[in-house]
Design a protein around this motif. Sequence first.
Motif, PDB file in Angstrom:
ATOM      1  N   SER A  14      35.656  42.638  44.919  1.00  0.00           N
ATOM      2  CA  SER A  14      35.033  43.519  44.410  1.00  0.00           C
ATOM      3  C   SER A  14      36.044  44.652  43.857  1.00  0.00           C
ATOM      4  CB  SER A  14      34.184  44.413  45.408  1.00  0.00           C
ATOM      5  OG  SER A  14      34.954  44.941  46.706  1.00  0.00           O
ATOM      6  N   ASP A  15      35.492  45.308  42.937  1.00  0.00           N
ATOM      7  CA  ASP A  15      36.343  46.318  42.128  1.00  0.00           C
ATOM      8  C   ASP A  15      36.946  47.542  43.114  1.00  0.00           C
ATOM      9  OD1 ASP A  15      36.379  45.178  39.709  1.00  0.00           O
ATOM     10  OD2 ASP A  15      35.046  46.632  38.925  1.00  0.00           O
ATOM     11  N   LYS A  16      36.177  47.698  44.219  1.00  0.00           N
ATOM     12  CA  LYS A  16      36.327  48.578  45.207  1.00  0.00           C
ATOM     13  C   LYS A  16      37.613  48.400  45.970  1.00  0.00           C
ATOM     14  CE  LYS A  16      34.609  50.279  49.733  1.00  0.00           C
ATOM     15  NZ  LYS A  16      35.722  50.111  50.734  1.00  0.00           N
ATOM     16  N   LEU A  17      38.354  47.133  46.063  1.00  0.00           N
ATOM     17  CA  LEU A  17      39.488  46.851  46.576  1.00  0.00           C
ATOM     18  C   LEU A  17      40.683  46.913  45.490  1.00  0.00           C
ATOM     19  CD1 LEU A  17      38.644  44.186  49.302  1.00  0.00           C
ATOM     20  CD2 LEU A  17      38.480  46.621  49.516  1.00  0.00           C
ATOM     21  N   GLN A  18      40.196  46.936  44.252  1.00  0.00           N
ATOM     22  CA  GLN A  18      41.276  47.261  43.139  1.00  0.00           C
ATOM     23  C   GLN A  18      42.211  46.234  43.267  1.00  0.00           C
ATOM     24  OE1 GLN A  18      42.262  51.304  42.029  1.00  0.00           O
ATOM     25  NE2 GLN A  18      40.847  51.865  43.581  1.00  0.00           N
ATOM     26  N   GLY A  19      41.906  44.976  43.469  1.00  0.00           N
ATOM     27  CA  GLY A  19      43.020  43.831  43.234  1.00  0.00           C
ATOM     28  C   GLY A  19      43.958  43.550  44.545  1.00  0.00           C
ATOM     29  N   ARG A  20      43.609  44.514  45.662  1.00  0.00           N
ATOM     30  CA  ARG A  20      44.329  44.171  47.037  1.00  0.00           C
ATOM     31  C   ARG A  20      45.748  44.090  46.798  1.00  0.00           C
ATOM     32  NH1 ARG A  20      40.739  40.135  46.193  1.00  0.00           N
ATOM     33  NH2 ARG A  20      42.271  38.433  46.016  1.00  0.00           N
ATOM     34  N   GLN A  25      45.291  51.416  49.324  1.00  0.00           N
ATOM     35  CA  GLN A  25      44.441  51.620  50.135  1.00  0.00           C
ATOM     36  C   GLN A  25      43.562  50.074  49.942  1.00  0.00           C
ATOM     37  OE1 GLN A  25      41.893  54.948  49.351  1.00  0.00           O
ATOM     38  NE2 GLN A  25      40.123  54.329  50.544  1.00  0.00           N
ATOM     39  N   GLY A  26      43.424  49.466  48.706  1.00  0.00           N
ATOM     40  CA  GLY A  26      42.490  48.402  48.707  1.00  0.00           C
ATOM     41  C   GLY A  26      43.187  47.129  49.562  1.00  0.00           C
ATOM     42  N   ASN A  27      44.388  47.206  49.435  1.00  0.00           N
ATOM     43  CA  ASN A  27      44.966  45.783  50.525  1.00  0.00           C
ATOM     44  C   ASN A  27      44.719  46.249  51.793  1.00  0.00           C
ATOM     45  OD1 ASN A  27      47.627  45.166  52.025  1.00  0.00           O
ATOM     46  ND2 ASN A  27      47.355  43.903  50.273  1.00  0.00           N
ATOM     47  N   ASN A  28      44.860  47.685  52.449  1.00  0.00           N
ATOM     48  CA  ASN A  28      44.618  47.879  53.635  1.00  0.00           C
ATOM     49  C   ASN A  28      42.999  47.981  54.034  1.00  0.00           C
ATOM     50  OD1 ASN A  28      47.387  48.466  54.050  1.00  0.00           O
ATOM     51  ND2 ASN A  28      46.991  50.764  53.519  1.00  0.00           N
ATOM     52  N   LEU A  57      57.891  45.298  51.895  1.00  0.00           N
ATOM     53  CA  LEU A  57      58.128  44.744  50.645  1.00  0.00           C
ATOM     54  C   LEU A  57      58.468  45.877  49.640  1.00  0.00           C
ATOM     55  CD1 LEU A  57      55.880  44.882  48.410  1.00  0.00           C
ATOM     56  CD2 LEU A  57      54.724  42.997  49.946  1.00  0.00           C
ATOM     57  N   PHE A  58      59.415  45.183  48.599  1.00  0.00           N
ATOM     58  CA  PHE A  58      59.705  46.217  47.681  1.00  0.00           C
ATOM     59  C   PHE A  58      58.943  46.006  46.360  1.00  0.00           C
ATOM     60  CE2 PHE A  58      62.569  47.610  44.085  1.00  0.00           C
ATOM     61  CZ  PHE A  58      62.808  48.849  44.471  1.00  0.00           C
ATOM     62  N   VAL A  59      58.277  46.971  45.774  1.00  0.00           N
ATOM     63  CA  VAL A  59      57.412  47.026  44.427  1.00  0.00           C
ATOM     64  C   VAL A  59      58.381  47.389  43.371  1.00  0.00           C
ATOM     65  CG1 VAL A  59      55.389  47.910  43.378  1.00  0.00           C
ATOM     66  CG2 VAL A  59      55.542  47.656  45.919  1.00  0.00           C
ATOM     67  N   LYS A  60      58.527  46.305  42.343  1.00  0.00           N
ATOM     68  CA  LYS A  60      59.323  46.639  41.023  1.00  0.00           C
ATOM     69  C   LYS A  60      58.370  47.796  40.449  1.00  0.00           C
ATOM     70  CE  LYS A  60      61.140  41.924  40.905  1.00  0.00           C
ATOM     71  NZ  LYS A  60      61.421  40.782  40.073  1.00  0.00           N
ATOM     72  N   GLU A  61      59.157  48.474  39.591  1.00  0.00           N
ATOM     73  CA  GLU A  61      58.461  49.568  38.666  1.00  0.00           C
ATOM     74  C   GLU A  61      57.622  48.937  37.900  1.00  0.00           C
ATOM     75  OE1 GLU A  61      59.958  53.435  36.174  1.00  0.00           O
ATOM     76  OE2 GLU A  61      61.431  52.336  36.924  1.00  0.00           O
ATOM     77  N   GLY A  62      56.505  49.486  37.490  1.00  0.00           N
ATOM     78  CA  GLY A  62      55.431  48.977  36.574  1.00  0.00           C
ATOM     79  C   GLY A  62      54.426  48.187  37.038  1.00  0.00           C
ATOM     80  N   ILE A  63      54.606  47.689  38.312  1.00  0.00           N
ATOM     81  CA  ILE A  63      53.312  46.909  38.619  1.00  0.00           C
ATOM     82  C   ILE A  63      52.268  47.736  39.409  1.00  0.00           C
ATOM     83  CG2 ILE A  63      52.904  45.281  40.486  1.00  0.00           C
ATOM     84  CD1 ILE A  63      55.699  44.212  40.582  1.00  0.00           C
ATOM     85  N   ASN A  64      51.199  47.648  39.161  1.00  0.00           N
ATOM     86  CA  ASN A  64      50.179  48.289  39.807  1.00  0.00           C
ATOM     87  C   ASN A  64      50.125  49.813  39.401  1.00  0.00           C
ATOM     88  OD1 ASN A  64      47.753  47.585  41.687  1.00  0.00           O
ATOM     89  ND2 ASN A  64      48.485  48.857  42.869  1.00  0.00           N
ATOM     90  N   TYR A  98      45.640  37.388  51.352  1.00  0.00           N
ATOM     91  CA  TYR A  98      44.257  37.989  50.968  1.00  0.00           C
ATOM     92  C   TYR A  98      44.975  39.002  49.977  1.00  0.00           C
ATOM     93  CZ  TYR A  98      46.364  41.858  53.724  1.00  0.00           C
ATOM     94  OH  TYR A  98      47.056  42.846  54.496  1.00  0.00           O
ATOM     95  N   ASP A  99      46.356  39.146  49.588  1.00  0.00           N
ATOM     96  CA  ASP A  99      46.770  39.980  48.519  1.00  0.00           C
ATOM     97  C   ASP A  99      46.349  39.340  47.058  1.00  0.00           C
ATOM     98  OD1 ASP A  99      49.908  38.893  47.629  1.00  0.00           O
ATOM     99  OD2 ASP A  99      48.998  38.290  49.363  1.00  0.00           O
ATOM    100  N   HIS A 100      46.643  40.377  46.238  1.00  0.00           N
ATOM    101  CA  HIS A 100      46.574  39.969  44.830  1.00  0.00           C
ATOM    102  C   HIS A 100      47.510  41.018  44.024  1.00  0.00           C
ATOM    103  CE1 HIS A 100      45.635  37.169  41.707  1.00  0.00           C
ATOM    104  NE2 HIS A 100      44.892  37.805  41.064  1.00  0.00           N
ATOM    105  N   TRP A 101      47.104  41.042  42.508  1.00  0.00           N
ATOM    106  CA  TRP A 101      48.046  41.825  41.729  1.00  0.00           C
ATOM    107  C   TRP A 101      47.498  42.902  41.142  1.00  0.00           C
ATOM    108  CZ3 TRP A 101      52.957  40.771  41.508  1.00  0.00           C
ATOM    109  CH2 TRP A 101      53.363  39.503  41.393  1.00  0.00           C
ATOM    110  N   GLY A 102      46.595  43.626  41.937  1.00  0.00           N
ATOM    111  CA  GLY A 102      46.053  45.030  41.692  1.00  0.00           C
ATOM    112  C   GLY A 102      45.481  45.291  40.221  1.00  0.00           C
ATOM    113  N   TRP A 103      46.281  46.001  39.767  1.00  0.00           N
ATOM    114  CA  TRP A 103      46.169  46.698  38.171  1.00  0.00           C
ATOM    115  C   TRP A 103      46.918  45.825  37.375  1.00  0.00           C
ATOM    116  CZ3 TRP A 103      42.409  49.891  36.264  1.00  0.00           C
ATOM    117  CH2 TRP A 103      41.520  50.668  36.929  1.00  0.00           C
ATOM    118  N   GLY A 104      47.846  44.916  37.970  1.00  0.00           N
ATOM    119  CA  GLY A 104      48.763  44.002  37.213  1.00  0.00           C
ATOM    120  C   GLY A 104      50.046  44.971  36.617  1.00  0.00           C
TER     121      GLY A 104
END
Length: 298
Positions: A14-20, A25-28, A57-64, A98-104
């Motif tokens: 669902s959109d509620k989880l915003q791509g996990r 918060q959506g992932n949690n 984990l380290f998030v690269k700039e520009g993701i999500n 269960y994770d995915h790319w969020g907002w890409g």
Amino acid sequence: MEKQFYKHEKYLSSDKLQGRFPGTQGNNEAAGYIKKYFQKHDLKPLQSGSYYQYFQLFVKEGINKMPSDSVQTQNVVGYIEGSDSQLKNEYIVIGAHYDHWGWGGINSGSKKKDTVAIHNGADDNASGVSALLCILEQVTKAKVKPKRSIIFVSFSGEEEGLLGSKYFIKHLPVPMASVKVMLNMDMVGRLNAEKQIYMGGAGTFPDGVDLMKKIGENSGLNPVIHAGDVGGSDHVSFYKAGISAVGFHTGGHPQYHTPEDDFDLINFKGGALVTQYIYNALLSIANYPQPLYFINQN
């Protein structure tokens, strides 16, 4: 089972989880949903009384739409103890990320990096988690418990490089030698007209290919079984550690890693058939009459 598969899939994609995406918060919330069903079906936590295995984990700039930063996420882990006094000290692991790319966005694994939109990952991998939760319910409701113990795990950080499963392997809550087989489900929600379920790694444990063929009889499916060809999802982390590992999926599609991988394209009847097949495989392996050991397929 189809009804339950639909229910889990609808929430997780669902959109509620915003791509996990990990650290959001959506992932949690997705982790919390999985944990709720682990508790409901009386799985035992494996470590420190918690179902969560936290890691960074380290998030690269520009993701999500996130700044470059280190974030905390979690695997969700629980187990059911085997019924045999000796074999309960051996473990079969069944998992799905269960994770995915969020907002890409840029630096993400999205196939549309210039489109900032929710990547719901209905097939990748809300479908695998839906199957995991359906299998969990069936295992725990069965009157006869499996002989070996079964660990259920839903990984985070798969999309960033199998990070959750790598962390799990490095911080196993049981002796590594006691983990005999890992079954992984990644993209099992788009069964095609030929009813093909694909699997790699069936030859990594004794007579695995023959077992998977036998389970396919009268299953309503046409299994495509590879002894090797282990693949590229979380089961690879186990295979590289010398643990027998089988990965299940229903094939690729144009919506992979795009905002179009959505709920309305899921084959729910097919998902239930696939889930039943993997449940039968899990029980067969958990009750395997012969010793289980690793067979390298390189």
